[in-house]
Design an enzyme around this catalytic site. Sequence first.
Site, PDB file in Angstrom:
ATOM      1  N   GLU A  48      32.556  42.086  37.447  1.00 50.00           N
ATOM      2  CA  GLU A  48      31.811  41.531  36.311  1.00 50.00           C
ATOM      3  C   GLU A  48      32.737  41.287  35.120  1.00 50.00           C
ATOM      4  OE1 GLU A  48      29.065  40.328  36.766  1.00 50.00           O
ATOM      5  OE2 GLU A  48      28.701  41.289  38.683  1.00 50.00           O
TER       6      GLU A  48
ATOM      7  N   HIS B 228      34.565  38.150  35.476  1.00 50.76           N
ATOM      8  CA  HIS B 228      33.764  36.996  35.042  1.00 50.76           C
ATOM      9  C   HIS B 228      33.878  36.805  33.529  1.00 50.76           C
ATOM     10  CE1 HIS B 228      31.933  35.547  38.601  1.00 50.76           C
ATOM     11  NE2 HIS B 228      31.215  36.616  38.862  1.00 50.76           N
TER      12      HIS B 228
END
Lengths: 189, 468
Positions: B167, B170
């Site tokens: 995450e 990202h």
Amino acid sequence: MSETTIITLIPAIVMGLILIYVAGVYNSLVVLKNRVKNAWSQIDVQLKRRYDLIPNLVETVKGYAAHEAATLEKVIKARQQAINVNADNVKSRALAENALSGTLKSLFAVAENYPDLKANQNFLQLQEELTSTENRLSYARQFYNDSVLEYNNKKEQFPVNMFAAVFNFENRSFFEVAEEEKAAPKVSF
Amino acid sequence: MWHQIEENKRKSGILIFTMLFVLLILGACLGVAFSCYTNPPSANSFAALSQEEIVTLELAILQGLFYSAIVWLFLLVITFVDGKRAILALNHAKKIPKGANKILENVVAEMSLAAGLPTPPEIYIIDCLMPNAFATGMNPKHSAIAVTTGLLTTLDRDELQAVVAHEIAHIVNRDTTYMLFAGIMLGTIVLVSDCIVRSFCGKSRNSRSNGGAFKGGGAAVLIMFVVLIFAMIIAPLAARLLYFSLSKKREYLADACAVQYTRYPESLATALAKISGSVYVFRDADKITSAMFIVHPLDTEIIYKNRYSLFGDLFSTHPPTEKRIEILKTMTRADFDAYNEAFKKTSGRRRTILTKEELYGTKHLEIKKPNQEKQSKVDGSLVAGTVALATVGTLADVKAKEAQEQQKQELVERKREALDTVWKANNYIFKKCTCGTKLKFPQEYKGQEISCPHCNALIKVENDETVG
């Protein structure tokens, strides 16, 4: 446009292009250098966090394992040494910090022998904090080393190396750990 | 990696203006439709339209354009100011207070350092049994990571770390910025075209009885027909394709980055396997935001098998999870090059997944196993516990049973911890009874005392009690 203006324009355009290129190289080097600097300050933050946690830990352990004075003394000494080391010398700093990591490990190993200590809420909390700090330290170091590698690589490649020398971009050293960590508790006082 | 950031920034810019274009056309359609409805032209073909009617149509188009431009500006402002909160609210995510879940907080802090993120993202929790996670935010300084309670229960620390690393990748790669724009813009286009289609259907039904939209001549019908087709099919389809076609590669790249941060591909592989093998489904997941999750929330193994179709691949936002796992398992080192090699090996293709620009600045990174000490310690205590039972034959059995028991215990412990985090995120007050029971009650609780359900002791309620 007459021929003479074209002839004078060409060198001007070439010079302009070179200038733009050099500016681009300079800026990218600055970005990488600042990343290295920033990564180093992150390591510093974690090291400070560790210095602050250690006195509490030592106090807590003292209450339960007073006759492990030698181990405690080692931790305190290693901490003091790490604090006193010249902040700008990456190599000696890494050495001192690794020694401190080693003494902390032996302290936690000693703590295994004291069930009361292991059950102490305060001690458990400190242990979790210190473990996380060690983890953070290793990840910060990882990022720092990656940044240093990228910076050094860029700097040493042709033709960037010519400008790097002119603009005084110095090589940075890695925060080495591998070899010292293997022989961690090798502190002699 | 820096290449990816630039590309995402550029793509965000293109997307914003593409969406403006689509919205303008939709607005013009809406204007025409509205004008045809209130003031239907009587002519039978375009050529036969009177001057006056053409002027009204043009005016209607201009009006439509104007309003859609305003809508676009409004959306832009919303995305910049409040996009993160909107996405989090859509998925029922709640921010967890400091100290509510030490392990999760530590893992996020550690991975932020590994990624060189200036400030660690805020942590949100979603009360859902399906293990999943997503990240959002306009820029790395104002980003957030949301995890479900299912994720906290099913994954161990290393796996949780791998998911958080994915995450954070990202966020670092600016995928979140792009997705935020895409999500909000796409959502609006789908909504507007939905409105058009609905109003048309409603009106055509009326038209049979009292003559509505189709009262006018052939030109009106034709115009309406074209508008309807555009609104119904092309706009949402284009928006969706644009949105979906872009997110597969970024998943691969985020996986590769996550491995670079953790230096341990195995943990991400097992985490992905656990997530996609989950029997739970995140029903509340919003269709548009679901592309942001680490594994598509409506696309776990069970559903996937029942619903496989030709177009499935075209519209899916994530590469097949089995493939991602396979790549991770065949990695021999922890850098981008190794990921590329593994991709080539598993897919049997010459093409690589990460381009030269993305590989810039990488090198040979060795895999390192985290938490080995902890593992050996567990084994050690198990051996010590079973030595007393001496008989060699049953030793393995007992050991296995004990390991199982311990695993079960760990699972219960993690579940409790995860649920506690949700309570804390909802600002519940925790109070410990002398019998060891933890009582949780809302801050609004007015009573002076509360009785423990286990030992019936009365416990005083003090609102200044620290959460913990």
